[in-house]
Design a protein around this motif. Structure first.
Motif, short mmCIF file in Angstrom:
data_model
loop_
_atom_site.label_atom_id
_atom_site.label_comp_id
_atom_site.label_asym_id
_atom_site.label_seq_id
_atom_site.Cartn_x
_atom_site.Cartn_y
_atom_site.Cartn_z
N LEU A 26 0.81 -1.22 0.00
CA LEU A 26 0.00 0.00 0.00
C LEU A 26 0.85 1.27 0.00
N GLY A 27 2.15 1.12 0.20
CA GLY A 27 3.02 2.29 0.25
C GLY A 27 2.87 3.07 1.53
N VAL A 28 2.62 2.36 2.65
CA VAL A 28 2.50 3.01 3.95
C VAL A 28 3.43 2.31 4.92
N THR A 29 3.50 2.78 6.16
CA THR A 29 4.35 2.16 7.16
C THR A 29 3.61 1.02 7.86
N ARG A 30 4.35 0.12 8.45
CA ARG A 30 3.74 -0.98 9.20
C ARG A 30 2.94 -0.43 10.37
N GLN A 31 3.41 0.70 10.96
CA GLN A 31 2.70 1.31 12.08
C GLN A 31 1.31 1.76 11.66
N SER A 32 1.17 2.22 10.41
CA SER A 32 -0.14 2.64 9.93
C SER A 32 -1.11 1.47 9.89
N VAL A 33 -0.64 0.33 9.36
CA VAL A 33 -1.48 -0.87 9.31
C VAL A 33 -1.86 -1.31 10.72
N SER A 34 -0.91 -1.23 11.64
CA SER A 34 -1.18 -1.61 13.02
C SER A 34 -2.26 -0.72 13.64
N LYS A 35 -2.21 0.57 13.34
CA LYS A 35 -3.21 1.49 13.88
C LYS A 35 -4.59 1.20 13.28
N TRP A 36 -4.63 0.84 11.99
CA TRP A 36 -5.92 0.52 11.38
C TRP A 36 -6.52 -0.71 12.05
N GLU A 37 -5.69 -1.70 12.33
CA GLU A 37 -6.20 -2.95 12.90
C GLU A 37 -6.53 -2.81 14.38
N SER A 38 -6.01 -1.80 15.04
CA SER A 38 -6.33 -1.57 16.46
C SER A 38 -7.39 -0.49 16.64
N GLU A 44 -7.26 6.67 4.61
CA GLU A 44 -7.91 7.62 3.71
C GLU A 44 -8.55 6.87 2.57
N LEU A 45 -9.38 7.59 1.79
CA LEU A 45 -10.18 6.95 0.75
C LEU A 45 -9.33 6.19 -0.26
N SER A 46 -8.20 6.79 -0.67
CA SER A 46 -7.36 6.13 -1.68
C SER A 46 -6.83 4.79 -1.17
N LYS A 47 -6.55 4.71 0.12
CA LYS A 47 -6.06 3.46 0.69
C LYS A 47 -7.19 2.45 0.84
N LEU A 48 -8.40 2.93 1.13
CA LEU A 48 -9.55 2.03 1.20
C LEU A 48 -9.80 1.39 -0.16
N ILE A 49 -9.68 2.19 -1.21
CA ILE A 49 -9.86 1.66 -2.56
C ILE A 49 -8.78 0.62 -2.87
N ALA A 50 -7.54 0.95 -2.49
CA ALA A 50 -6.44 0.01 -2.71
C ALA A 50 -6.66 -1.29 -1.95
N LEU A 51 -7.19 -1.20 -0.72
CA LEU A 51 -7.48 -2.39 0.07
C LEU A 51 -8.57 -3.23 -0.58
#
Length: 265
Positions: A26-38, A44-51
């Motif tokens: 996704l071109g983000v940090t691992r910490q970002s993914v961790s925050k999403w899962e917690s 943001e919308l562009s990342k939701l679309i990518a997911l």
């Protein structure tokens, strides 16, 4: 009902991805993914679309808690594709490079530093391995091992050091197919002082099949003092000859040169 964070965690695990692998895609940090899962942050919308594209689900499914089952696009990709890609990526990373440093440091340098690049990126390691013990395509250390190595004790295809061993070796003491140093031994040996090999050129002493030096021992030899192989030489004969012209020669070096002289052919 499942929240976005729970759905993301389930989807990631279903595809066999680590947080770091998902972050890389996704071109983000691992910490970002961790925050999403917690549930401490929302992408943001562009990342939701990518997911949604990555996991083959709709954006509605990701953001609407009341949607329990994934809503797949009309042409879903095989569910194993992402997992297979992740495995291939991990294998690819291994064959590209391996970088590691020990936490223990001496004189400001890591005790062990490793920086290796494998086929097809042999010379593309991100940096030189630098440490007390250095191992890499290019290695610099007290003890260095690499394609190009520089150190007090150096071993490599091209080796430079106080004590150098390599296909092409340069050092105070050098050993290799082509050896250059104050003291050099190898099939082709160039010693500023002493040399031993098939073809040996030494400033003071040269011992070899073809030897050139102030004092030379060989089948074909040229110098101020020459001892020819003739019908053969014994180790004591070579020792006596060398001591006659170099009475202060270091005993271990005397023994080594005498062994070369007695086994020229």
């Amino acid at each position: 009902m499942k929240t976005f964070s729970e759905k993301l965690l389930d989807l990631r695990r279903r595809e066999g991805l680590s947080q770091e692998q998902l972050a890389d895609r996704l071109g983000v940090t691992r910490q970002s993914v961790s925050k999403w899962e917690s549930s401490t942050a929302v992408p943001e919308l562009s990342k939701l679309i990518a997911l949604s594209e990555l996991f083959s689900v709709s954006v509605d499914y990701l953001v609407k808690d009341h949607l329990e089952e994934p809503e797949h696009p009309s042409e879903p990709s095989p569910p194993s594709t992402a997992k297979l890609e992740a495995q291939v990526e991990e294998i690819s990373r291994f064959f590209q490079s391996w970088i590691w440093e020990s936490k223990t440091r001496l004189f400001g340098l890591p005790l062990v530093s490793v920086c290796l690049s494998f086929y097809p990126h042999m010379l593309r390691c991100r940096r030189t391995a630098r440490g007390i013990i250095a191992i890499g395509n290019i290695a610099v250390g007290v003890v260095a091992l690499g394609a190009l190595s520089v150190g007090v004790f150096s071993i490599g295809a091209v080796s430079i050091g106080t004590f150098a061993l390599g296909a092409l070796a340069f050092g105070l003491a050098a050993l290799g197919p082509v050896a250059v140093g104050l003291l050099a031994f190898g099939p082709v040996a160039l010693g500023l002082w002493y040399a031993g090999g098939v073809a040996a050129l030494g400033g003071k002493i040269a011992v070899g099949v073809a030897a050139v030096g102030e004092t030379a021992v060989g089948y074909d030899a040229a110098g101020k003092h020459v001892l020819l192989w003739g019908n053969g030489l014994t180790q004591p004969e070579v020792e006596a000859f060398l001591l006659e012209h170099h009475p202060n020669l270091w005993k271990p070096l005397l023994k080594l040169l005498a062994v070369f002289g007695a086994n020229i052919k």
